[in-house]
Write an enzyme that holds these catalytic residues in place. Structure first.
Site, PDB file in Angstrom:
ATOM      1  N   HIS A  21       0.813  -1.222   0.000  1.00  0.00           N
ATOM      2  CA  HIS A  21       0.000   0.000   0.000  1.00  0.00           C
ATOM      3  C   HIS A  21       0.843   1.268   0.000  1.00  0.00           C
ATOM      4  CE1 HIS A  21      -3.387  -2.595   1.710  1.00  0.00           C
ATOM      5  NE2 HIS A  21      -3.797  -2.175   0.541  1.00  0.00           N
ATOM      6  N   CYS A 124     -15.518 -12.328  -8.379  1.00  0.00           N
ATOM      7  CA  CYS A 124     -14.421 -12.542  -7.430  1.00  0.00           C
ATOM      8  C   CYS A 124     -14.548 -11.494  -6.341  1.00  0.00           C
ATOM      9  CB  CYS A 124     -13.052 -12.430  -8.090  1.00  0.00           C
ATOM     10  SG  CYS A 124     -11.751 -12.445  -6.830  1.00  0.00           S
ATOM     11  N   CYS A 127     -11.294  -9.392  -5.743  1.00  0.00           N
ATOM     12  CA  CYS A 127     -11.124  -8.281  -6.700  1.00  0.00           C
ATOM     13  C   CYS A 127     -12.343  -7.369  -6.696  1.00  0.00           C
ATOM     14  CB  CYS A 127     -10.970  -8.795  -8.126  1.00  0.00           C
ATOM     15  SG  CYS A 127      -9.621  -9.925  -8.433  1.00  0.00           S
ATOM     16  N   CYS A 143      -9.425 -17.500  -8.932  1.00  0.00           N
ATOM     17  CA  CYS A 143      -8.799 -16.193  -9.150  1.00  0.00           C
ATOM     18  C   CYS A 143      -7.299 -16.293  -8.851  1.00  0.00           C
ATOM     19  CB  CYS A 143      -9.434 -15.127  -8.261  1.00  0.00           C
ATOM     20  SG  CYS A 143      -8.492 -13.587  -8.335  1.00  0.00           S
TER      21      CYS A 143
HETATM   22  N1  MSP Z   1     -10.164  -0.258  -3.381  1.00  0.00           N
HETATM   23  C1  MSP Z   1      -9.469  -0.568  -4.568  1.00  0.00           C
HETATM   24  C2  MSP Z   1      -8.981   0.701  -5.261  1.00  0.00           C
HETATM   25  C3  MSP Z   1     -10.048   1.690  -5.619  1.00  0.00           C
HETATM   26  S1  MSP Z   1      -9.402   3.082  -6.421  1.00  0.00           S
HETATM   27  C4  MSP Z   1     -10.749   3.908  -6.934  1.00  0.00           C
HETATM   28  C5  MSP Z   1      -8.264  -1.459  -4.284  1.00  0.00           C
HETATM   29  N2  MSP Z   1      -7.809  -1.468  -3.031  1.00  0.00           N
HETATM   30  S2  MSP Z   1      -6.547  -2.327  -2.557  1.00  0.00           S
HETATM   31  O1  MSP Z   1      -6.438  -2.091  -1.137  1.00  0.00           O
HETATM   32  O2  MSP Z   1      -6.658  -3.680  -2.976  1.00  0.00           O
HETATM   33  O3  MSP Z   1      -5.294  -1.716  -3.276  1.00  0.00           O
HETATM   34  C6  MSP Z   1      -4.947  -0.358  -3.109  1.00  0.00           C
HETATM   35  C7  MSP Z   1      -3.702  -0.019  -3.920  1.00  0.00           C
HETATM   36  O4  MSP Z   1      -2.607  -0.782  -3.435  1.00  0.00           O
HETATM   37  C8  MSP Z   1      -3.840  -0.345  -5.407  1.00  0.00           C
HETATM   38  O5  MSP Z   1      -3.168   0.613  -6.188  1.00  0.00           O
HETATM   39  C9  MSP Z   1      -3.122  -1.674  -5.503  1.00  0.00           C
HETATM   40  O6  MSP Z   1      -2.612  -1.948  -6.780  1.00  0.00           O
HETATM   41  C10 MSP Z   1      -2.002  -1.428  -4.531  1.00  0.00           C
HETATM   42  N3  MSP Z   1      -1.400  -2.666  -4.081  1.00  0.00           N
HETATM   43  C11 MSP Z   1      -1.993  -3.705  -3.423  1.00  0.00           C
HETATM   44  N4  MSP Z   1      -1.042  -4.654  -3.182  1.00  0.00           N
HETATM   45  C12 MSP Z   1       0.152  -4.248  -3.675  1.00  0.00           C
HETATM   46  C13 MSP Z   1       1.464  -4.732  -3.657  1.00  0.00           C
HETATM   47  N5  MSP Z   1       1.786  -5.897  -3.129  1.00  0.00           N
HETATM   48  N6  MSP Z   1       2.429  -3.944  -4.199  1.00  0.00           N
HETATM   49  C14 MSP Z   1       2.172  -2.709  -4.708  1.00  0.00           C
HETATM   50  N7  MSP Z   1       0.944  -2.224  -4.750  1.00  0.00           N
HETATM   51  C15 MSP Z   1      -0.080  -2.998  -4.292  1.00  0.00           C
HETATM   52  O7  MSP Z   1      -7.768  -2.078  -5.204  1.00  0.00           O
END
Ligand code: MSP
Length: 479
Positions: A21, A124, A127, A143
């Site tokens: 994150h 899923c 996702c 998935c």
């Molecule tokens: N809630 C959605 C985003 C909505 S935007 C209108 C979501 N949330 S998430 O918590 O799964 O991911 C948030 C961000 O963290 C996204 O940009 C996602 O790609 C990024 N990442 C989640 N895991 C990651 C890693 N292991 N490494 C880098 N970025 C990662 O998707």
């Protein structure tokens, strides 16, 4: 001066933040600091995505009322962002009353492109995505991102007619009016877009109550991605306020897994609303741990707060901004992290600062009067979002300065009184070059860069305008 609007993906609050994150925030922060240094006004959005099945189920599982649950986790994310030394100008929670009301206004404006139909197919929950039969087949029903079987669902939904906008979106991507970076991701999106069906944008309340109610239909709530994507403009006040000062966004930072939502559904929504498309979407890679995807089932999820606290903020920012290439996956291991701190941050930069400041102190040198100079090669990398490459470029200068000291051997000059003027000139040149390096380091390691600037301009506390070695650690463990 221009106005720059940059956005970050809003994470689901179904748990505490993990190291992945951090990437959205760090990349956006580097760009924000760089743009501010260019004299531009920066608006920087961040927030939390708080609706949907995944979150609702988790709260039920834990026996915590859902609002209380999201309040707690949203606070953890805000705290985390703060710990990263990242300061968004605006923070949106999708459970904010203003956001929900604005989403409903947006829905009404989309109505010409919405129709009611039934959905029978796959979903899923990890996702929060409807999955086509083709994909279901290709992935043998599981998935690959979440390692869980797709769920079969059959329900009435509202659909957004993506087909109304496919050509326009494809043209915008090809012409780079909507610039998707890196290029290979743009090509993937164009391929996906070709096969993209209309998308379901609601869920029946019989299946899910935790969402923004669809206006005029009590039996449906909005699909979580519609409400989430809208955050980028609801936070600007859309539709009740004029957003043209900051929209279209200069750049939207998203992870590679969620590019498809930002490059297909989001542009379709914007075109249906008659709004321009964002100028750039930067799709970054993933942080892996020991070469593997982080997952609760593998048990390799790394707590970013633990990493932050082990060696402090500069070490954290250094590792993830230099060793995570902006566009590819990057690996985290404690060994690599500790080695980068010891061999690079402390050895290359820390020693350089100590060494040079000590030499200057011995000669009782005054602080340097310094005006930064433009560096076109650096600017070109930063403008194109090649942040890790720009950081490499700065690091080469750090290493170059170490080599220059070794070659010029000022300590030898210091032994020869007749070389005094040459010594002073050499030290002044080296210190000036280091100040220029510190200037380029500012977006990446802001506190360290400021400390170096204070030392060599003679502005550090109790220095009386002289260059003195740092009294406080350059890379403090606590920020
Ligand atoms: N809630 C959605 C985003 C909505 S935007 C209108 C979501 N949330 S998430 O918590 O799964 O991911 C948030 C961000 O963290 C996204 O940009 C996602 O790609 C990024 N990442 C989640 N895991 C990651 C890693 N292991 N490494 C880098 N970025 C990662 O998707």
């Amino acid at each position: 001066m221009s106005k720059v609007y940059l956005t970050t993906a809003i994470p689901y609050v179904n748990g505490a933040p993990h190291i992945g994150h951090a990437l959205d925030y760090l990349l956006a922060d580097v760009y924000a600091r760089y743009q501010k240094s260019r004299g531009n006004e920066v608006k920087f959005q961040a927030g939390t995505d708080e609706h949907g099945n995944k979150i609702y189920k988790k709260s039920v599982e834990l026996g915590i009322p859902v609002k209380q649950y999201v309040d707690g986790n949203a606070a953890k994310f805000r705290e985390f962002i703060d710990k990263l030394g990242v300061y968004p100008t605006d923070f949106v929670r999708t459970t904010d009353a203003d956001h929900e009301r604005r989403c409903q206004e947006i829905w009404k404006k989309l109505e010409d492109h919405i129709y009611l139909s039934s959905y029978e197919g796959w979903y899923c929950e990890g996702c929060e995505r409807f999955v086509t039969d083709k994909e279901h087949e290709e992935n043998s029903g599981i998935c690959p991102d979440h390692n869980k079987p797709y769920e079969k669902i059959k329900e009435e939904n509202y659909y957004l007619r993506i087909s109304d906008f496919k050509d326009q979106i494809a043209d915008a991507i090809k012409s780079k009016e909507l610039n998707i970076i890196p290029e290979f991701r743009a090509n993937e999106v164009l391929q996906l877009l070709k096969d993209s069906p209309d998308v379901s944008i609601s869920r029946p309340t019989s299946q899910l109550k935790w969402g923004v109610p669809v206006p005029g239909d009590d039996s449906q709530v909005m699909y979580v991605w519609i409400d989430a994507l809208a955050n980028y403009i609801t936070i600007l006040g859309y539709p009740d306020q004029d957003i043209s000062d900051f929209w279209p966004a200069s750049v939207q930072f998203v992870g590679k897994d969620i590019l498809r939502f930002h490059a297909i559904i989001w542009p379709a929504m914007l075109l249906a609303l008659g709004l321009p498309l964002p100028k750039n979407i930067v799709s970054h890679g993933f942080i892996l741990v020991d070469g593997q995807k982080m997952s609760k089932s593998i048990g390799n999820v790394v707590d970013p707060v633990e990493v932050l606290e082990s060696k402090g903020l500069p070490a954290f920012r250094y590792y993830f901004l230099r060793h995570a290439d902006t566009f590819s996956d990057a690996d985290f291991t404690w060994e690599k992290y500790n080695a980068a701190y010891d061999n690079e941050l402390a050895n290359d930069l820390g020693n350089l600062v100590q060494r040079l400041a000590n030499l200057c102190k011995k000669q009782d040198l005054d602080g340097i009067k310094f005006t930064p100079v433009e560096d076109p090669a650096y600017n070109a990398l930063m403008d194109e979002f090649y942040f890790s490459k720009a950081f490499d470029y700065v690091w080469e200068k750090v290493q170059g300065l170490n080599k220059e000291i070794d070659d010029k051997k000022p300590w030898e000059l210091a032994k020869l009184p007749e070389k005094h003027d040459e010594l002073v000139a050499t030290l002044n040149d080296l210190a000036t070059s280091l100040l220029q390096v510190a200037e380029l380091l500012k977006p990446f390691l802001p506190n360290v860069a400021e400390a170096i600037i204070a030392i060599f301009t003679g502005a550090a506390e109790n220095s009386n305008g002289k260059i003195l070695p740092p009294e406080i650690p350059l890379f403090p463990k606590e920020r």
